[in-house]
Design an enzyme around this catalytic site. Structure first.
Site, PDB file in Angstrom:
ATOM      1  N   ASN A 111      30.404  13.604  25.337  1.00  0.00           N
ATOM      2  CA  ASN A 111      29.639  14.678  25.967  1.00  0.00           C
ATOM      3  C   ASN A 111      30.594  15.380  26.926  1.00  0.00           C
ATOM      4  OD1 ASN A 111      28.196  16.187  27.928  1.00  0.00           O
ATOM      5  ND2 ASN A 111      26.316  15.098  27.438  1.00  0.00           N
ATOM      6  N   ASP A 149      31.614  14.754  33.225  1.00  0.00           N
ATOM      7  CA  ASP A 149      30.913  13.680  33.939  1.00  0.00           C
ATOM      8  C   ASP A 149      30.654  12.481  33.018  1.00  0.00           C
ATOM      9  OD1 ASP A 149      29.134  15.239  32.472  1.00  0.00           O
ATOM     10  OD2 ASP A 149      27.525  15.148  33.959  1.00  0.00           O
ATOM     11  N   GLU A 176      26.774  18.584  24.167  1.00  0.00           N
ATOM     12  CA  GLU A 176      26.692  19.508  25.299  1.00  0.00           C
ATOM     13  C   GLU A 176      27.898  20.454  25.322  1.00  0.00           C
ATOM     14  OE1 GLU A 176      24.754  19.403  29.770  1.00  0.00           O
ATOM     15  OE2 GLU A 176      25.653  17.558  28.987  1.00  0.00           O
ATOM     16  N   ASN A 221      21.057   9.466  26.159  1.00  0.00           N
ATOM     17  CA  ASN A 221      20.307   9.687  27.392  1.00  0.00           C
ATOM     18  C   ASN A 221      19.369   8.544  27.757  1.00  0.00           C
ATOM     19  OD1 ASN A 221      20.699  11.872  29.223  1.00  0.00           O
ATOM     20  ND2 ASN A 221      20.244  13.319  27.578  1.00  0.00           N
ATOM     21  N   TYR A 240      22.568  14.708  20.614  1.00  0.00           N
ATOM     22  CA  TYR A 240      22.420  14.898  22.059  1.00  0.00           C
ATOM     23  C   TYR A 240      20.925  14.828  22.352  1.00  0.00           C
ATOM     24  CZ  TYR A 240      22.628  17.133  26.669  1.00  0.00           C
ATOM     25  OH  TYR A 240      22.489  17.415  28.017  1.00  0.00           O
ATOM     26  N   ASP A 274      25.316  11.185  23.101  1.00  0.00           N
ATOM     27  CA  ASP A 274      24.663  10.970  24.386  1.00  0.00           C
ATOM     28  C   ASP A 274      23.177  10.787  24.089  1.00  0.00           C
ATOM     29  OD1 ASP A 274      23.471  11.082  26.858  1.00  0.00           O
ATOM     30  OD2 ASP A 274      24.252  13.055  27.403  1.00  0.00           O
TER      31      ASP A 274
END
Length: 253
Positions: A7, A241, A35, A146, A105, A144
């Site tokens: 990501n 990040d 992303e 999440n 994602y 990702d």
């Protein structure tokens, strides 16, 4: 075969922070992004020897996924094939003779879980989609997702219990996905390892203090367990990040 997932939290920004150096250094057969935050024509990446697959969100500067593959796919699908879930560029599926590769994602449930209904709708559709693929040939899933699945998948689990990414609903959905026939490759190799994360908040010196979350994954169909050579989390690679995560598989029969 070597797979990388990252990501990048905006690919144009990541390129300015050394993305191409990382790309060349890791030298993967498949390099998957989440992303990307861009539209068609907004970037020109010199990736010699790779076929590029992009899924852009309709909303500018938001979401988006990509896969860069050394071997062209037999077929490609963008999204889940469900109209209400396919506006945000969140999924790409490449078909190869021996397997499917899916990069995802997953939607964030957001503060106060205000998007949890959409998230759970996605989870159910994604799980069914992967099940249908898995009936045809093995599946490699990355991205990702999440969610921090277990308490050991984030530094401060107690104060985060019930929050986005660590709610019971999201964790249970992840458990249900695994129970339908998939393996979390990192936990398969390192079932008790702590302190290894893939995402850190930009606030409170989180990365400096390693106050992170493991929310980026490689999952495989259970029958590929025998082919898992390594599952890596490249915590020392900066530029987002999130850090990249990787998977190395033996040749799939």
């Amino acid at each position: 075969m070597k797979f990388i997932s990252w990501n990048v939290n905006g690919l144009r920004a990541a390129v300015k922070k050394g993305f191409l150096d990382v790309f060349n250094q890791l030298d993967a057969d498949f390099f998957c992004l989440q992303e990307t935050k861009l539209q068609e024509g907004q970037i020109d990446l010199p990736l010699e020897g790779y076929t590029q697959y992009w899924n852009y969100a309709e909303k500018k500067g938001y979401s988006g996924t990509a896969i860069f593959a050394k071997q062209p796919a037999l077929s490609v699908q963008y999204g889940l094939g469900i109209e209400e879930l396919d506006h945000e560029g969140r999924l790409i599926t490449l078909e190869y003779p021996e397997f499917y590769l899916v990069t995802c994602y997953t939607p964030n449930a957001q503060s106060e879980l205000k998007r949890i209904d959409f998230r759970l709708q996605w989870e159910a559709a994604f799980r069914e989609y992967l099940h249908q693929l898995d009936e045809k040939k093995p599946v490699i899933i990355c991205g990702d997702l999440n969610v921090a699945h277990q308490n050991i998948d984030l530094k401060n689990w107690r104060p985060n219990r019930g929050k986005a990414g660590f709610s019971d609903e999201e964790r249970n959905a992840f458990t249900e996905l695994l129970n339908t026939g998939f393996t979390d490759t990192f936990r398969y190799l390192y079932p008790e390892t702590t302190g290894v994360y893939s995402w850190w908040s930009y606030r409170f010196h989180a990365r400096e203090n390693n106050a992170g979350w493991r929310i980026d994954y490689f999952l495989v169909s259970n029958r590929l367990q025998k082919d898992i050579q390594e599952a890596c989390i490249y915590t020392d690679i900066l530029g987002s990040d999130h850090c990249p995560v990787g998977l190395t598989l033996d040749h799939i029969d």
